[in-house]
Design an enzyme around this catalytic site. Structure first.
Site, PDB file in Angstrom:
ATOM      1  N   HIS A 165     -34.020  -2.786 -31.210  1.00  0.00           N
ATOM      2  CA  HIS A 165     -33.382  -1.554 -30.749  1.00  0.00           C
ATOM      3  C   HIS A 165     -34.264  -0.844 -29.717  1.00  0.00           C
ATOM      4  O   HIS A 165     -33.795  -0.394 -28.675  1.00  0.00           O
ATOM      5  CB  HIS A 165     -33.145  -0.605 -31.931  1.00  0.00           C
ATOM      6  CG  HIS A 165     -32.156  -1.101 -32.935  1.00  0.00           C
ATOM      7  ND1 HIS A 165     -30.934  -1.627 -32.575  1.00  0.00           N
ATOM      8  CD2 HIS A 165     -32.198  -1.126 -34.300  1.00  0.00           C
ATOM      9  CE1 HIS A 165     -30.261  -1.960 -33.681  1.00  0.00           C
ATOM     10  NE2 HIS A 165     -31.014  -1.672 -34.731  1.00  0.00           N
ATOM     11  N   HIS A 176     -36.925  -5.795 -36.509  1.00  0.00           N
ATOM     12  CA  HIS A 176     -35.550  -5.316 -36.299  1.00  0.00           C
ATOM     13  C   HIS A 176     -35.553  -4.092 -35.379  1.00  0.00           C
ATOM     14  O   HIS A 176     -34.809  -4.046 -34.384  1.00  0.00           O
ATOM     15  CB  HIS A 176     -34.928  -4.967 -37.654  1.00  0.00           C
ATOM     16  CG  HIS A 176     -33.576  -4.336 -37.572  1.00  0.00           C
ATOM     17  ND1 HIS A 176     -32.420  -5.032 -37.844  1.00  0.00           N
ATOM     18  CD2 HIS A 176     -33.182  -3.069 -37.265  1.00  0.00           C
ATOM     19  CE1 HIS A 176     -31.381  -4.237 -37.707  1.00  0.00           C
ATOM     20  NE2 HIS A 176     -31.816  -3.026 -37.351  1.00  0.00           N
ATOM     21  N   GLU A 177     -36.386  -3.115 -35.704  1.00  0.00           N
ATOM     22  CA  GLU A 177     -36.419  -1.888 -34.916  1.00  0.00           C
ATOM     23  C   GLU A 177     -36.950  -2.143 -33.509  1.00  0.00           C
ATOM     24  O   GLU A 177     -36.570  -1.447 -32.559  1.00  0.00           O
ATOM     25  CB  GLU A 177     -37.273  -0.819 -35.615  1.00  0.00           C
ATOM     26  CG  GLU A 177     -36.748  -0.409 -36.980  1.00  0.00           C
ATOM     27  CD  GLU A 177     -35.310   0.068 -36.965  1.00  0.00           C
ATOM     28  OE1 GLU A 177     -34.866   0.594 -35.916  1.00  0.00           O
ATOM     29  OE2 GLU A 177     -34.619  -0.090 -37.985  1.00  0.00           O
TER      30      GLU A 177
END
Length: 430
Positions: free
Chosen positions: A24, A20-21
């Protein structure tokens, strides 16, 4: 094996957070934003290493993760980062604004997140949940197509002796009950139905619908002991359980439809791509409905955690509950391939939940930041059309008091689920 199951889930959890990170991080770097930290977990740092301009690390509490981007919030209206204020709400805004600039270094003036166009910021914040969605879809489709899933088949598990309305309570056959059409036609346990009314069938959903659409004479082609036989049945109208459109039943609801009178056997069946995509759609729909239903689950969670209430099987679970289920999966008396498939399904479900949850348009979730950037874009385009001065970046920091309230609600809900997971856990077996 229980501990192995827990470790598999924890590894999947940590990978999902890092994945997920990474969404970003990669998009922020793509758009030239400086990212000084990439962390998996919260709390004390267990391990970290700095590479280039970014510190990578793992923290003690695996309840999420974060990347720190320079300049997430714009300066105040007067260009300042912090003002003296006795207001607690104003203090929240000033603290958030100052924190987004606290690692500012010479040359970072052109690498601030808030200076990027709104669509770029939307991409940065959407990239995290999108990575979870990609992982969830990949795992779901992979399991469905290569491992298979426990599915009702066209093989006969049992044949009804007589006709009993499914709306009645379970009971034995009476002397005045008519013989079930399947029984009268000579259908036997172990038969595999390959055609209905001379039309081939290879899945239970199709066969079930054709049976329900038929009242009167019908031909049933079965494979029995290596040979093919054609049976003739006279289907009758009966009260049967309403289906949900995907092979399941709607509890407590019944419809009038054609009735044959047998129960299908279940087995592990690999899905082709269209079938897998169709099931993936059902899973997505169920996930959205589960998210919508969360508020209605709070009373049951409270009763399960604090009172003497029982835990529903569809009750929300936290990390502790999911880890326990992950452990139970590897103790089930099923083939190792299905243990792995079920564990992968659990990780995929977790990623789907992360995607749906983060898309809520509420701060501090990714959806809240996306909504702020979208609103800025609307304001600026409207001003341009009306030939008015550019209103500048939308100050998301002003919404931090709301973000704290939302975060407080989430924390309370997380603690409630944690208590329920410990006191009355959801179990796969009795």
């Amino acid at each position: 094996m229980f501990l192995i199951g827990i470790l598999v889930f924890v590894f999947g959890l940590l990978f999902s957070i890092a994945w997920h990170e990474l969404g970003h991080f990669s998009t922020a770097k793509l758009f030239g934003v400086r990212v000084p930290q990439f962390m998996v977990g919260f709390g004390p740092t267990l391990w970290s290493r700095k590479k280039g301009e970014t510190e990578y690390g793992i923290k003690a509490i695996p309840m999420g993760g974060y990347i720190r981007m320079i300049g997430m919030f714009p300066p105040g209206d007067d260009g300042s980062l912090r003002k003296r204020s006795t207001s607690p709400f104003r203090g929240m805004i000033e603290d958030a604004r100052a924190a987004s600039f606290e690692e500012l270094e010479p040359g970072d003036e052109k690498r601030l997140l808030y200076t990027r166009k709104p669509w770029k910021r939307i991409v940065v914040f959407f990239a995290g949940p999108a990575m979870n969605l990609i992982l969830a879809v990949t795992i779901f489709l992979g399991v469905l197509m290569f491992f298979g899933i426990n599915t009702q088949t066209t093989t006969v598990a049992s044949v009804s002796q007589c006709v009993i309305s499914q709306s009645e309570e379970q009971r034995d056959c009476r002397a005045d009950d008519p013989l079930a059409p399947a029984n009268a036609a000579g259908l036997k346990t172990g038969d595999t139905i390959v055609a209905f009314n001379n039309e081939p069938v290879d899945d239970w959903g199709t066969l079930q619908q054709r049976i329900r659409d038929t009242i009167g004479p019908a031909t049933i082609t079965v494979e029995r002991d290596g040979s093919t036989q054609v049976l003739r049945a006279d289907l009758i109208e009966n009260q049967v359980a309403k289906t949900d459109g995907s092979g399941g039943y709607v509890e407590g609801e019944y419809v009038s439809a054609g009735f044959l009178g047998f129960s299908p056997a279940s087995g592990i069946v690999k899905q082709d791509f269209p079938q897998a995509v169709d099931r993936m759609g059902d899973i997505m729909t169920t996930g959205v409905q589960a998210l919508v239903n969360i508020p209605s689950k709070v009373p049951d969670l409270w009763n399960a955690a604090i009172g003497n209430g029982e835990r529903a099987q569809d009750s929300p679970m936290g990390v502790v509950g999911a880890a326990r289920v992950g452990g139970e999966i590897f103790t089930l008396d099923i083939p190792a391939s299905q243990q792995i498939a079920t564990a992968l399904f659990l990780v995929a479900g977790f990623n789907l939940s992360l995607f749906l949850f983060n898309m809520l348009p509420l701060l501090p979730l990714d959806g809240g930041h996306m909504a702020g950037a979208a609103w800025e874009s609307v304001r600026r385009h409207t001003a341009r059309l009306l030939r008015r001065p550019d209103p500048g970046p939308f100050d998301v920091a002003k919404l931090m008091p709301v973000a704290y309230v939302v975060a407080g609600v989430f924390i309370c809900f997380t603690l409630l689920v944690l208590a329920a997971d410990i006191v009355t856990p959801v179990r796969l077996t009795g």
